[in-house]
Design an enzyme around this catalytic site. Structure first.
Site, PDB file in Angstrom:
ATOM      1  CG  HIS A   1      -1.782   1.170   1.238  1.00  0.00           C
ATOM      2  ND1 HIS A   1      -1.736   2.010   2.322  1.00  0.00           N
ATOM      3  CD2 HIS A   1      -2.593   1.606   0.426  1.00  0.00           C
ATOM      4  CE1 HIS A   1      -2.586   2.851   2.231  1.00  0.00           C
ATOM      5  NE2 HIS A   1      -3.346   2.899   0.963  1.00  0.00           N
TER       6      HIS A   1
ATOM      7  CG  ASP B   1      -3.322   5.166  -1.590  1.00  0.00           C
ATOM      8  OD1 ASP B   1      -4.208   4.906  -0.561  1.00  0.00           O
ATOM      9  OD2 ASP B   1      -2.217   5.363  -1.040  1.00  0.00           O
TER      10      ASP B   1
ATOM     11  CE1 TYR C   1      12.239  12.369 -16.079  1.00  0.00           C
ATOM     12  CE2 TYR C   1      13.756  14.197 -15.824  1.00  0.00           C
ATOM     13  CZ  TYR C   1      13.138  13.543 -16.634  1.00  0.00           C
ATOM     14  OH  TYR C   1      13.102  13.599 -18.001  1.00  0.00           O
TER      15      TYR C   1
END
Length: 145
Positions: free
Chosen positions: A22, A66, A116
């Site tokens: 998770h 999520d 990034y």
């Protein structure tokens, strides 16, 4: 071969997806993304013969997003000053995400270098052969119920 699992997902990718917990993140990267240098602390799996949309569709068939965050999906924003318009591929992503996650599909735009930095913390980077620019997408894994 397994029944019900997309044949474009090789065993090492299925293993990596199963290992994720998770809130772990994964990046499905376009062909220009520096997957190997950004992913020094990540699992990097090559999917050069596939585009981001087909990999996204196959991954979201197995991985929940999520639901405890507002935006479980991040896209790399177009750089200021770039002549590129809003990437058309983003509409395809939105359709795929809504197909698999009709209630939990918030998307945020993340500046390139911030993307990034977030990607450096991703558990998994899937490097595709996608030729569209600004086609990188990051997913945050939810709970399997």
């Amino acid at each position: 071969m397994l029944k019900g699992i997309s044949p474009i997902l090789p065993p090492d990718l299925l293993k990596a997806l199963a290992e994720m917990g998770h809130s772990d993140r994964l990046v499905i990267a376009d062909g220009n993304f520096p997957a190997e240098s950004i992913g020094k602390n990540s699992v990097v799996i090559r999917a050069d013969g596939h585009g981001v949309p087909e990999v996204l569709d196959a991954v979201l068939a197995l991985l929940p997003l999520d639901s405890y965050v507002e935006n479980p999906v991040s896209l790399m924003a177009v750089m200021k000053g770039d002549t590129c318009k809003t990437p058309v591929i983003w509409d395809t992503y939105k359709d795929i995400i809504k197909k698999h996650e009709p209630e939990n599909n918030g998307i945020e735009l993340v500046e390139r270098f911030d993307f990034y930095e977030k990607a450096k913390e991703a558990y998994l980077i899937i490097a595709t052969g996608e030729t569209a620019i600004y086609a990188n997408i990051m997913l945050q894994k939810g709970v399997v119920v």
